[in-house]
Structure formats: C-alpha cells, structure tokens
Design an enzyme around this catalytic site. Structure first.
Site, mmCIF file in Angstrom:
data_model
loop_
_atom_site.group_PDB
_atom_site.id
_atom_site.type_symbol
_atom_site.label_atom_id
_atom_site.label_comp_id
_atom_site.label_asym_id
_atom_site.label_seq_id
_atom_site.Cartn_x
_atom_site.Cartn_y
_atom_site.Cartn_z
ATOM 1 N N LEU A 196 0.832 -1.206 0.000
ATOM 2 C CA LEU A 196 0.000 0.000 0.000
ATOM 3 C C LEU A 196 0.866 1.255 0.000
ATOM 4 O O LEU A 196 2.051 1.189 0.346
ATOM 5 C CB LEU A 196 -0.913 -0.037 1.243
ATOM 6 C CG LEU A 196 -1.864 -1.243 1.256
ATOM 7 C CD1 LEU A 196 -2.345 -1.547 2.672
ATOM 8 C CD2 LEU A 196 -3.040 -1.015 0.325
ATOM 9 N N PRO A 197 0.268 2.409 -0.387
ATOM 10 C CA PRO A 197 1.098 3.609 -0.561
ATOM 11 C C PRO A 197 1.834 4.056 0.711
ATOM 12 O O PRO A 197 3.031 4.329 0.657
ATOM 13 C CB PRO A 197 0.092 4.671 -1.012
ATOM 14 C CG PRO A 197 -1.039 3.907 -1.608
ATOM 15 C CD PRO A 197 -1.114 2.616 -0.830
ATOM 16 N N THR B 55 6.392 0.547 2.075
ATOM 17 C CA THR B 55 7.423 1.305 2.789
ATOM 18 C C THR B 55 6.718 2.269 3.726
ATOM 19 O O THR B 55 6.009 3.172 3.268
ATOM 20 C CB THR B 55 8.299 2.107 1.800
ATOM 21 O OG1 THR B 55 8.868 1.207 0.858
ATOM 22 C CG2 THR B 55 9.406 2.836 2.537
ATOM 23 N N LYS C 153 15.284 -0.387 4.866
ATOM 24 C CA LYS C 153 14.779 0.237 3.631
ATOM 25 C C LYS C 153 15.085 1.743 3.604
ATOM 26 O O LYS C 153 15.578 2.271 2.600
ATOM 27 C CB LYS C 153 13.265 -0.012 3.537
ATOM 28 C CG LYS C 153 12.554 0.726 2.442
ATOM 29 C CD LYS C 153 12.867 0.197 1.067
ATOM 30 C CE LYS C 153 12.228 1.062 -0.007
ATOM 31 N NZ LYS C 153 12.637 0.674 -1.342
ATOM 32 N N LYS D 163 9.389 10.885 -0.121
ATOM 33 C CA LYS D 163 8.676 10.170 0.945
ATOM 34 C C LYS D 163 9.671 9.374 1.806
ATOM 35 O O LYS D 163 9.656 9.446 3.033
ATOM 36 C CB LYS D 163 7.643 9.208 0.325
ATOM 37 C CG LYS D 163 7.004 8.247 1.312
ATOM 38 C CD LYS D 163 6.273 7.096 0.622
ATOM 39 C CE LYS D 163 6.077 5.938 1.582
ATOM 40 N NZ LYS D 163 5.572 4.722 0.971
HETATM 41 P P1 NAD Z 1 0.643 2.306 -6.106
HETATM 42 O O1 NAD Z 1 -0.007 3.593 -5.718
HETATM 43 O O2 NAD Z 1 0.873 2.002 -7.550
HETATM 44 O O3 NAD Z 1 -0.211 1.081 -5.500
HETATM 45 C C1 NAD Z 1 -0.855 1.102 -4.264
HETATM 46 C C2 NAD Z 1 -2.193 0.414 -4.428
HETATM 47 O O4 NAD Z 1 -2.827 0.345 -3.139
HETATM 48 C C3 NAD Z 1 -3.152 1.153 -5.363
HETATM 49 O O5 NAD Z 1 -3.598 0.279 -6.381
HETATM 50 C C4 NAD Z 1 -4.287 1.596 -4.432
HETATM 51 O O6 NAD Z 1 -5.546 1.624 -5.081
HETATM 52 C C5 NAD Z 1 -4.213 0.540 -3.354
HETATM 53 N N1 NAD Z 1 -4.846 0.961 -2.099
HETATM 54 C C6 NAD Z 1 -4.654 2.108 -1.409
HETATM 55 N N2 NAD Z 1 -5.399 2.110 -0.292
HETATM 56 C C7 NAD Z 1 -6.081 0.942 -0.270
HETATM 57 C C8 NAD Z 1 -7.011 0.373 0.617
HETATM 58 N N3 NAD Z 1 -7.408 1.026 1.717
HETATM 59 N N4 NAD Z 1 -7.503 -0.851 0.329
HETATM 60 C C9 NAD Z 1 -7.108 -1.511 -0.793
HETATM 61 N N5 NAD Z 1 -6.226 -1.015 -1.683
HETATM 62 C C10 NAD Z 1 -5.720 0.198 -1.425
HETATM 63 O O7 NAD Z 1 2.014 2.253 -5.292
HETATM 64 P P2 NAD Z 1 3.288 1.310 -5.579
HETATM 65 O O8 NAD Z 1 4.210 1.990 -6.506
HETATM 66 O O9 NAD Z 1 2.794 -0.062 -5.875
HETATM 67 O O10 NAD Z 1 3.995 1.340 -4.144
HETATM 68 C C11 NAD Z 1 3.489 0.588 -3.039
HETATM 69 C C12 NAD Z 1 4.493 0.659 -1.902
HETATM 70 O O11 NAD Z 1 5.746 0.144 -2.348
HETATM 71 C C13 NAD Z 1 4.770 2.085 -1.384
HETATM 72 O O12 NAD Z 1 4.847 2.059 0.015
HETATM 73 C C14 NAD Z 1 6.095 2.440 -2.039
HETATM 74 O O13 NAD Z 1 6.834 3.388 -1.261
HETATM 75 C C15 NAD Z 1 6.776 1.083 -2.077
HETATM 76 N N6 NAD Z 1 7.804 0.928 -3.129
HETATM 77 C C16 NAD Z 1 7.555 1.362 -4.413
HETATM 78 C C17 NAD Z 1 8.537 1.181 -5.392
HETATM 79 C C18 NAD Z 1 8.296 1.649 -6.819
HETATM 80 O O14 NAD Z 1 9.269 1.745 -7.589
HETATM 81 N N7 NAD Z 1 7.045 1.916 -7.223
HETATM 82 C C19 NAD Z 1 9.744 0.573 -5.066
HETATM 83 C C20 NAD Z 1 9.964 0.105 -3.770
HETATM 84 C C21 NAD Z 1 8.965 0.297 -2.804
#
Ligand code: NAD
Length: 298
Positions: free
Chosen positions: A62-63, A93, A168, A243
């Site tokens: 999740l975000p 994260t 991380k 972030k």
């Molecule tokens: P994203 O926004 O693409 O995906 C998050 C998903 O969570 C979305 O589809 C959203 O609809 C869903 N969501 C939010 N609240 C919700 C709820 N209450 N119930 C159900 N679903 C819900 O984000 P991402 O890029 O997949 O990143 C996710 C995590 O991974 C973050 O914490 C980010 O910091 C970490 N991360 C991202 C990357 C990257 O390159 N994108 C790399 C390493 C770590």
C-alpha cells in the site's frame, strides 16, 4: 501451495501478486480500485474480508502508513477478518514506529507479522528479482521465506519487527544522497570541459562507482535503460524518493541520529517536488543543478 490474500495491487503489488500466482499459489486479490486487482489474474475479492477468508498468508502493498493502518486495523480490516494463524506480511514502505506498533497489535491479536519492504522497483517486481528486507521473528521469517522467493532473489532477515523498514530507509537515504552526488559531479565535470561519457567511463571503473551512476545514470544517453535516456519517465519518482527521505529524517529525529546529508537531500528533493517535477524519475534532479549544461528545469 498456499492460500494467499494480496491487498494493494498497484504498480508493485500487481506484478508481485502475479508472480505468486505463477508459482502455483491460490491468490485472492483486493484493491480499492477494482481494475488494479483484475489485472493481476488472481481471484478478485469484493472486500478485505472476502480476500482473507481461509488465507494462510496475507500480503499488503500500500502507498503509506495511513493506508496500512486502515487495511489492518479498520472495522473492515485484516485483524478482524483473517483466520487466526494467518501470517501477515506488509511490504509497503512505512515508518519504523508504525511498523513496530502494528506488529505489537498483530501479536496481541494472535497473529504473526513481518515488515518486508522491497527494493528493485517495478522492473524487479515484474521479473521476481526484488530484494526483501524483513523484520520480525525467526519463526515467521522461516515460514515466509519460500513464498517470498517467488517474488524476489535476495531475502534478508534484518532482525526484529521494524528492522526491515529501518533497512529500507537507510538504503534509500544512501540512494538519494548518491544520486545528488553523481548529479553534482557530472555538472561540475561539464563546466570543467569533461565529456559526460568520458567521466562515466572513468567513474564507473573507479571509486565513484555506485548504482545511481551505473544503472540509473542521470545524464541521458549513457546508460540506454536508465530513465534519463527516456525523458526521465520513472522508474522511481522524485515524490517516492522524498517520501523515503522524510521517513529517514523522522526515524533519525526519533533516535537523535545526526544525518546532515540526509537532511540536505530531503530539502533538495522537496524543492524538486515543489517545482512540479515529483512525478519524474528521481534522477531528473540533475536538471535542477546550476552547472548542468543539459536541459534544466525552471
Ligand atoms: P501504487 O499507488 O501504484 O499502488 C498502491 C495500491 O494500493 C493502489 O492500487 C491503491 O488503489 C491501493 N490501495 C490504497 N489504499 C487501499 C485500501 N485502503 N484498500 C485496498 N487497496 C488500497 O504504489 P506502488 O508503486 O505499488 O507502491 C506501493 C508501496 O511500495 C509504497 O509504500 C512504495 O513506497 C513502495 N515501493 C515502491 C517502489 C516503486 O518503484 N514503485 C519501489 C519500492 C517500494
């Protein structure tokens, strides 16, 4: 093979769930945006309760911390609906304190829980080559490891609850600082009459070598796969870097650790975001450098 609930099927969670499916697990997916869940190929659940029913493991991706707290602790959340004995694994994260508090809450309700944030980005999530940094008990880690192996190639037990998140944010603080360092050095080099390709050839084989240089080089057309060679399309956005740098600063304040370069990097990425570039790859920070001869940002 296990019954797995995967909640949060965005850029990272989507391909991660798809890899669990590919490994033969019975995967039930839930996202508040139903189209995101549909793309994974798993069984789409209409609610968290439906997704976690009968699950051996529950993953969340999740975000930010507020979403994680809501998904676990809310009235429609995992704690109230997952079967006792399910192993809960948060891969988002989030800040170290929230991860530790969540683990205490989970334990109090009879669940084992791990924080397991990842490195490797969307490409790593798709290729099942993520690095997992895992915080939690030895027993929970041993149980999770074979399942995590379907999504990653390096799975490291970082210590007790919260240590995955600690690893991380320390790693990403290194990354943010080193991207700024590479950007400064290449901008200075240009002013001094050095061809960027020549400096790359030298530094990539010298003591300045690092991932920000050799895999994510901020100067375009040196590393063909780097976001800079594709108009800085992410990759890893400046907003995400900001972030993680803020999380590192929050953690540093909590334990009175001095991180002057981490603090400066946070200010620089905050300015980058304020100028409206947070959606670009974080390597576009080079375009804010005053000495940079390439296309600068306003
Ligand atoms: P994203 O926004 O693409 O995906 C998050 C998903 O969570 C979305 O589809 C959203 O609809 C869903 N969501 C939010 N609240 C919700 C709820 N209450 N119930 C159900 N679903 C819900 O984000 P991402 O890029 O997949 O990143 C996710 C995590 O991974 C973050 O914490 C980010 O910091 C970490 N991360 C991202 C990357 C990257 O390159 N994108 C790399 C390493 C770590």
């Amino acid at each position: 093979m296990a019954v797995i609930a995967f909640i949060g099927n965005g850029n990272m969670g989507g391909p991660m769930a798809a890899n669990l499916l590919k490994a033969g697990h019975d995967v039930r997916v839930f996202d508040r945006v139903p189209e995101a869940a549909t793309k994974t190929g798993g069984k789409v659940a209409a609610s968290i309760a439906e997704a976690v029913a009968g699950a051996d493991l529950v993953f969340t991706m999740l975000p930010a911390a507020k979403h994680v707290k809501e998904v676990y602790g809310g009235s429609k959340g995992v704690f109230l609906h997952a079967p006792k004995g399910a192993l809960l694994i948060d891969c988002s994260t989030i800040d170290v304190d929230s991860a530790r508090k969540l683990n205490v809450d989970a334990t109090g309700r009879g669940f084992a829980m791990l924080d397991a944030p990842v490195s490797g980005g969307v490409a790593g999530a798709t290729a099942a080559s993520l690095t997992f940094m895992v915080g939690g008990s030895d027993e929970a880690f041993a149980r999770a490891r074979p399942v995590l192996a379907a999504m990653g190639k390096a799975i490291v037990h970082a210590g007790p609850a919260g240590n995955g998140q600690a690893a991380k944010i320390c790693n990403n603080m290194i990354l943010g600082i080193s991207m700024i360092a590479i950007s400064e050095a290449f901008s200075l080099g240009e002013r001094l009459g050095l061809e960027p390709k020549t400096l790359f050839e030298i530094s990539s084989k010298s003591s300045g070598q690092c991932w920000a240089l050799t895999s994510n080089c901020p100067v375009p057309d040196i590393v063909p796969t780097a976001p800079s060679s594709h108009d800085y399309a992410p990759g890893f956005t400046g907003d995400m870097m900001l972030k993680d740098l803020k999380l590192a600063q929050m953690a540093a304040r909590g334990v009175r650790a001095e991180t002057p370069l981490g603090s400066e990097a946070t200010a620089i990425y905050a300015e980058f975001a304020e100028r409206g570039h947070g959606h670009e790859d974080f390597s576009a920070i080079i375009r804010m450098m005053k000495n940079y001869a390439g296309k600068q940002i306003d």
